[in-house]
Design an enzyme around this catalytic site. Structure first.
Site, short mmCIF file in Angstrom:
data_model
loop_
_atom_site.label_atom_id
_atom_site.label_comp_id
_atom_site.label_asym_id
_atom_site.label_seq_id
_atom_site.Cartn_x
_atom_site.Cartn_y
_atom_site.Cartn_z
CG HIS A 17 -3.18 6.39 5.80
ND1 HIS A 17 -2.62 5.54 7.51
CD2 HIS A 17 -3.14 6.17 5.12
CE1 HIS A 17 -3.41 4.01 6.42
NE2 HIS A 17 -3.25 4.68 4.75
CE LYS A 41 -9.73 -4.08 4.17
NZ LYS A 41 -9.07 -3.16 3.89
NE ARG A 90 1.15 3.17 -1.14
CZ ARG A 90 0.86 1.95 -0.41
NH1 ARG A 90 1.15 1.55 0.83
NH2 ARG A 90 -0.15 1.51 -1.19
CB SER A 127 -2.48 -0.17 6.48
OG SER A 127 -3.03 1.32 6.35
#
Length: 150
Positions: A17, A41, A90, A127
């Site tokens: 990030h 979540k 990515r 993450s």
């Protein structure tokens, strides 16, 4: 003013990030780090902790603003008068997923998404990997900014 929103859960912020945000600062006058809140979540870190990580990491960067939001990212962009969404890629799987979202966002609100490729040395960091390392008492410190190293 060229304003971009960089949305994410930042649970926690990673060096991946950080790489995208730092490089985005060369393209935009202001970047809003938008911490998405999703009641469905389960987060490892509280909203307050995630916000504190971002604030500490970018304390000396006046072009960074940190806010939280719920709902559609395009609605948040409209409210904040941001014309761009900044996203990092990515790998090819990220591109497939992000492309569909970018097309939808442009259709809904005419917001352009700008993609930056994550630097090669950071493209493996996510993450979810960081959370897994933390859960298993591994050394995660080389994957996150100093502020997350608790």
């Amino acid at each position: 003013m060229k304003r971009a929103v960089f949305p994410g859960s930042f649970d926690p912020i990673t060096l991946g990030h950080y790489d995208i945000i730092e490089r985005g600062l060369k393209l935009f006058d202001e970047i809003i780090l938008a911490i998405g809140v999703n009641a469905d979540k389960k987060y490892m870190f509280s909203l307050e902790q995630r916000k504190e990580f971002l604030e500490a990491t970018f304390a000396n960067e006046p072009k960074i603003k940190i806010k939280t939001y719920q709902g559609l990212t395009v609605d948040f962009c409209k409210k904040e008068k941001a014309e761009f969404i900044l996203r990092g890629l990515r790998n090819p799987a990220d591109f497939g997923f992000e492309k569909a979202i970018a097309h939808t966002n442009r259709k809904l609100e005419q917001i352009e998404t700008i993609f930056l490729l994550t630097s090669s040395g950071k493209s493996y960091i996510s993450s979810s990997i960081v959370r897994d390392v933390i859960r298993n008492n591994g050394d995660y410190t080389m994957l996150v900014p100093d502020a997350v190293r608790v």
